[in-house]
Design a protein around this motif. Structure first.
Motif, PDB file in Angstrom:
ATOM      1  N   CYS A   4      39.945  47.404  46.989  1.00 20.08           N
ATOM      2  CA  CYS A   4      38.716  47.713  46.239  1.00 20.08           C
ATOM      3  C   CYS A   4      38.460  49.217  46.171  1.00 20.08           C
ATOM      4  N   SER A  22      33.725  40.202  46.495  1.00 17.75           N
ATOM      5  CA  SER A  22      33.612  41.483  47.189  1.00 17.75           C
ATOM      6  C   SER A  22      32.168  41.955  47.267  1.00 17.75           C
ATOM      7  N   SER A  47      33.966  41.696  37.633  1.00 14.79           N
ATOM      8  CA  SER A  47      34.974  40.803  38.191  1.00 14.79           C
ATOM      9  C   SER A  47      36.126  40.618  37.194  1.00 14.79           C
ATOM     10  N   MET A  84      29.707  45.984  39.830  1.00 12.37           N
ATOM     11  CA  MET A  84      31.072  45.517  39.981  1.00 12.37           C
ATOM     12  C   MET A  84      31.404  44.497  38.906  1.00 12.37           C
ATOM     13  N   HIS A 135      33.478  49.268  49.774  1.00  7.13           N
ATOM     14  CA  HIS A 135      33.482  48.006  49.039  1.00  7.13           C
ATOM     15  C   HIS A 135      34.717  47.206  49.452  1.00  7.13           C
ATOM     16  N   THR A 136      34.504  45.955  49.840  1.00 11.14           N
ATOM     17  CA  THR A 136      35.545  45.164  50.498  1.00 11.14           C
ATOM     18  C   THR A 136      35.629  43.764  49.907  1.00 11.14           C
ATOM     19  N   ASP A 137      36.848  43.286  49.725  1.00  9.07           N
ATOM     20  CA  ASP A 137      37.080  41.921  49.259  1.00  9.07           C
ATOM     21  C   ASP A 137      36.924  40.972  50.442  1.00  9.07           C
ATOM     22  N   CYS A 141      36.972  44.777  40.283  1.00  7.28           N
ATOM     23  CA  CYS A 141      37.623  44.130  41.416  1.00  7.28           C
ATOM     24  C   CYS A 141      38.067  42.736  41.008  1.00  7.28           C
TER      25      CYS A 141
END
Length: 230
Positions: free
Chosen positions: A117, A77, A225, A223, A100-102, A72
């Motif tokens: 995401c 997130s 980055s 996750m 999964h969310t920003d 992501c």
């Protein structure tokens, strides 16, 4: 062609499902106070209130994955453990997913934040008919990795979410008769955070437990980055 994902159909072996459309049902709490609490905790990080509840967001079918690693943009997130309905055209399944969310983008647009995401999925599905009679008993928990340990993040039963049959019937992907259009994956809402507020995390763990049938689905993912280049 859609996104082909292989799951383990509990008690029956592997099943490959072609996911051709994705739906994220949001603001699905059965208790109005709980929904308002979730709206309030998101408002603290700048997320606008929904126009109505529930809402059905659309996301790309390519977002759904059982991988243990996702990528992501930035480190803003985090996950949300959710019951997930999948219909392959032959039968309806209940699975476990993470919306999964920003969180930074969410303050601009919830719909955009959900699209950006991946949507991690546990690699095991239960036949919906096997659990339909005791859905409210099914428990979902999640954990985030902070300061070197797994910290409880969410905990609730499906009794706190609107009946899945109701969410299915209201979905833009509903086919009627308690089914979704073939190839649909629909996440059905989440629970409020236990403490500390909604916050980013680079590692997420989730589990769904069915004590009636004595079984559990588990999945965790990391996750990575990616840099934001201007």
């Amino acid at each position: 062609m859609g996104n082909r994902v292989t799951f383990e159909r509990a008690g029956h072996g592997p099943v490959e499902i072609e996911i051709s459309q994705g739906v994220i049902a949001g603001w699905t709490g059965r208790n109005a106070d709980a929904v308002n609490h979730h709206i309030a905790e998101l408002a603290e990080i700048g997320v606008p209130a929904p126009s109505t509840v529930p809402l059905y967001y659309r996301v790309s079918d390519l977002m759904f994955t059982t991988a243990a690693r996702i990528q992501c943009l930035d480190d803003t997130s985090s996950g949300e453990a959710e019951p997930t309905l999948i219909d392959d055209g032959t039968r309806l399944y209940l699975g476990l997913g993470s919306d999964h969310t920003d969180r930074k983008l969410e303050a601009y647009s919830v719909a955009h934040s959900k699209q950006i995401c991946p949507k991690p999925m546990a690699p095991v599905l239960w036949d919906f008919d096997d659990v339909a009679g005791h859905l409210d008993e099914i428990r979902i928990r999640s954990f985030i990795h902070e300061a070197g340990e797994w910290v409880p993040y969410q905990d609730g039963t499906l009794a706190s979410i609107r009946p899945l049959s109701e969410l299915l019937a209201g979905s833009p992907a509903s086919q009627g008769a308690g089914r979704l259009q073939p190839g649909t994956a629909m996440m059905c809402g989440t629970f409020a955070v236990l403490s500390g507020g909604v916050r980013p995390a680079n590692a997420f763990r989730m589990e769904m437990t069915d004590n009636r049938l004595g079984r559990r689905i588990e999945h965790d993912y990391h996750m990575v980055s990616l840099p934001v280049i201007a």
